[in-house]
Scaffold this active site. Structure first.
Site, PDB file in Angstrom:
ATOM      1  N   SER A 133      34.872   6.452 -40.600  1.00  0.00           N
ATOM      2  CA  SER A 133      34.293   5.195 -40.111  1.00  0.00           C
ATOM      3  C   SER A 133      32.995   5.539 -39.389  1.00  0.00           C
ATOM      4  CB  SER A 133      35.270   4.548 -39.119  1.00  0.00           C
ATOM      5  OG  SER A 133      34.661   3.480 -38.424  1.00  0.00           O
ATOM      6  N   TYR A 146      41.671   4.288 -31.772  1.00  0.00           N
ATOM      7  CA  TYR A 146      41.179   4.278 -33.159  1.00  0.00           C
ATOM      8  C   TYR A 146      40.020   5.262 -33.298  1.00  0.00           C
ATOM      9  CZ  TYR A 146      39.076   2.632 -37.513  1.00  0.00           C
ATOM     10  OH  TYR A 146      38.545   2.565 -38.781  1.00  0.00           O
TER      11      TYR A 146
HETATM   12  N1  LIG Z   1      37.353  -2.701 -42.565  1.00  0.00           N
HETATM   13  C1  LIG Z   1      36.514  -2.023 -41.801  1.00  0.00           C
HETATM   14  O1  LIG Z   1      35.649  -2.602 -41.107  1.00  0.00           O
HETATM   15  C2  LIG Z   1      36.578  -0.519 -41.788  1.00  0.00           C
HETATM   16  C3  LIG Z   1      35.478   0.164 -41.236  1.00  0.00           C
HETATM   17  C4  LIG Z   1      35.517   1.551 -41.195  1.00  0.00           C
HETATM   18  C5  LIG Z   1      36.605   2.230 -41.696  1.00  0.00           C
HETATM   19  N2  LIG Z   1      37.663   1.538 -42.234  1.00  0.00           N
HETATM   20  C6  LIG Z   1      38.795   2.316 -42.750  1.00  0.00           C
HETATM   21  O2  LIG Z   1      39.017   1.950 -44.098  1.00  0.00           O
HETATM   22  C7  LIG Z   1      40.357   2.258 -44.444  1.00  0.00           C
HETATM   23  C8  LIG Z   1      40.953   1.114 -45.223  1.00  0.00           C
HETATM   24  O3  LIG Z   1      41.058  -0.025 -44.390  1.00  0.00           O
HETATM   25  P1  LIG Z   1      40.678  -1.495 -44.872  1.00  0.00           P
HETATM   26  O4  LIG Z   1      39.503  -1.932 -44.102  1.00  0.00           O
HETATM   27  O5  LIG Z   1      40.642  -1.564 -46.341  1.00  0.00           O
HETATM   28  O6  LIG Z   1      41.915  -2.328 -44.277  1.00  0.00           O
HETATM   29  P2  LIG Z   1      43.254  -2.917 -44.962  1.00  0.00           P
HETATM   30  O7  LIG Z   1      42.894  -3.915 -45.989  1.00  0.00           O
HETATM   31  O8  LIG Z   1      44.088  -3.316 -43.818  1.00  0.00           O
HETATM   32  O9  LIG Z   1      43.880  -1.674 -45.716  1.00  0.00           O
HETATM   33  C9  LIG Z   1      44.596  -0.674 -45.039  1.00  0.00           C
HETATM   34  C10 LIG Z   1      45.480  -0.001 -46.047  1.00  0.00           C
HETATM   35  O10 LIG Z   1      46.149   1.121 -45.422  1.00  0.00           O
HETATM   36  C11 LIG Z   1      47.498   1.053 -45.793  1.00  0.00           C
HETATM   37  N3  LIG Z   1      48.377   1.782 -44.887  1.00  0.00           N
HETATM   38  C12 LIG Z   1      48.573   1.592 -43.570  1.00  0.00           C
HETATM   39  N4  LIG Z   1      49.500   2.470 -43.111  1.00  0.00           N
HETATM   40  C13 LIG Z   1      49.892   3.217 -44.185  1.00  0.00           C
HETATM   41  C14 LIG Z   1      50.807   4.259 -44.377  1.00  0.00           C
HETATM   42  N5  LIG Z   1      51.572   4.751 -43.370  1.00  0.00           N
HETATM   43  N6  LIG Z   1      50.944   4.807 -45.620  1.00  0.00           N
HETATM   44  C15 LIG Z   1      50.219   4.331 -46.658  1.00  0.00           C
HETATM   45  N7  LIG Z   1      49.351   3.313 -46.545  1.00  0.00           N
HETATM   46  C16 LIG Z   1      49.193   2.771 -45.312  1.00  0.00           C
HETATM   47  C17 LIG Z   1      47.819  -0.427 -45.864  1.00  0.00           C
HETATM   48  O11 LIG Z   1      49.003  -0.606 -46.584  1.00  0.00           O
HETATM   49  P3  LIG Z   1      50.008  -1.863 -46.398  1.00  0.00           P
HETATM   50  O12 LIG Z   1      49.527  -2.900 -47.374  1.00  0.00           O
HETATM   51  O13 LIG Z   1      51.346  -1.301 -46.745  1.00  0.00           O
HETATM   52  O14 LIG Z   1      49.922  -2.299 -44.967  1.00  0.00           O
HETATM   53  C18 LIG Z   1      46.572  -0.917 -46.575  1.00  0.00           C
HETATM   54  O15 LIG Z   1      46.678  -0.682 -47.974  1.00  0.00           O
HETATM   55  C19 LIG Z   1      41.070   2.586 -43.132  1.00  0.00           C
HETATM   56  O16 LIG Z   1      41.201   3.988 -43.014  1.00  0.00           O
HETATM   57  C20 LIG Z   1      40.131   2.046 -42.083  1.00  0.00           C
HETATM   58  O17 LIG Z   1      40.250   2.737 -40.856  1.00  0.00           O
HETATM   59  C21 LIG Z   1      37.664   0.175 -42.286  1.00  0.00           C
END
Ligand SMILES: NC(=O)c1ccc[n+]([C@@H]2O[C@H](COP(=O)([O-])OP(=O)(O)OC[C@H]3O[C@@H](n4cnc5c(N)ncnc54)[C@H](OP(=O)(O)O)[C@@H]3O)[C@@H](O)[C@H]2O)c1
Length: 269
Positions: A133, A146
């Site tokens: 991130s 986080y």
């Molecule tokens: N959105 C942002 O602004 C942003 C910015 C920087 C970095 N990120 C990073 O991007 C990544 C993806 O997040 P996103 O934004 O796409 O959010 P998201 O839509 O909430 O996706 C998160 C994913 O992680 C999965 N997950 C959570 N715990 C898990 C576990 N124990 N084992 C396997 N899967 C698990 C969730 O699965 P379930 O469906 O089972 O809950 C979901 O598929 C994360 O690492 C986040 O920190 C996001």
């Protein structure tokens, strides 16, 4: 021969976009997730295999890697995308919340790396893409837990590259800025201790700005494109930003006091 990618957290957001993008580029995709039985639409797409994988469960990682090899015969890239944000005041966090945050974002990602490395070493190539991130290079208020997981991912990945490059294994770090996903909704965990109200107004001010930033942001496609570039550009570049809005440049160029003043102005307005 089609290349093969295994993605964690493929059920929503960035992981889901990445699964569809790689498929559209003629890759075969192991879209792994905790509840593949819910991925009805994704299951219908040719060359996408939905597999069960919880990053905190090593047996499920081993099984998903084995199933991918069985189905597609090879793995060229692993995208460690699964993760979520535990946000709010540190003092209000329970030990269980902190453990779950690190178990998922840090130790879970390391679990996947440890399980894929023997295979990548044997085939003498492979990409490990770790989704960190912008919050792995700087910090936001009410995000100490986080941010510390993402700083851990950055340090882990940066060092790992030195020991695996001899086996032609490349490590890539993806640093998204705000992206409109469930990160700002169902995936978000908030610290809350019964009877502790001292941080409430600070946290609600921060969360309002940050969640608005997330819901106004572009969707996961921009990050999926960046992940795809990272595994196909043929360079040794380690870090890739996505929708960073110049914040990492500001972090690099500004002295601490000016950068922190900027964060206060933008987020604690
Ligand atoms: N959105 C942002 O602004 C942003 C910015 C920087 C970095 N990120 C990073 O991007 C990544 C993806 O997040 P996103 O934004 O796409 O959010 P998201 O839509 O909430 O996706 C998160 C994913 O992680 C999965 N997950 C959570 N715990 C898990 C576990 N124990 N084992 C396997 N899967 C698990 C969730 O699965 P379930 O469906 O089972 O809950 C979901 O598929 C994360 O690492 C986040 O920190 C996001």
């Amino acid at each position: 021969m089609n290349k093969v990618v295994l993605i964690t957290g493929g059920s929503s957001g960035i992981g889901l976009h990445a699964a569809k993008l790689f498929q559209s580029k003629n890759w075969k995709v192991a879209a792994t997730m905790r509840t593949p039985e819910k991925a009805i639409d994704l299951q219908k797409i040719v060359d996408i295999e939905c597999l069960k994988l919880d990053v905190t469960d090593v047996e499920s990682i081993k099984a998903a890697i084995a199933a991918t090899l069985e189905k597609f015969g090879r793995i060229d890239a692993v995208v460690n995308n699964a993760g979520y944000g535990l946000l709010g005041a540190f003092e209000a966090a329970t030990p269980e919340q902190i453990e779950r945050q690190f178990e998922t974002n840090v130790f879970g990602l390391m679990n996947v790396c440890r399980e894929i490395l023997p295979y990548f070493r044997e085939q003498k190539r492979g990409y490990i893409v770790n989704v960190a991130s912008v919050g792995g290079r700087m910090t936001f208020p009410a995000s100490s837990l986080y941010n510390s997981t993402k700083w851990a991912v950055e340090g882990f990945s940066e060092s790992l590259q030195y020991e695996v490059e001899q086996f032609n294994i490349r490590v890539k770090i993806i640093e998204p800025g705000p992206i409109k996903t469930d990160f700002y909704g169902r995936s978000q965990d908030l610290t809350k201790r019964e009877g502790l109200t001292a941080y409430d107004s600070f946290v609600s001010r921060v969360m309002e700005t940050m969640n608005k930033g997330g819901t106004d942001a572009p969707d996961g496609e921009v990050v999926a494109q960046t992940i795809f570039t990272a595994v196909t550009d043929g360079t040794k570049q380690l870090r890739y930003g996505a929708n960073t809005k110049g914040i990492l440049t500001a972090r690099r160029l500004l002295p601490d006091n000016l950068f922190f003043a900027l964060i206060r102005k933008v987020i604690l307005k």
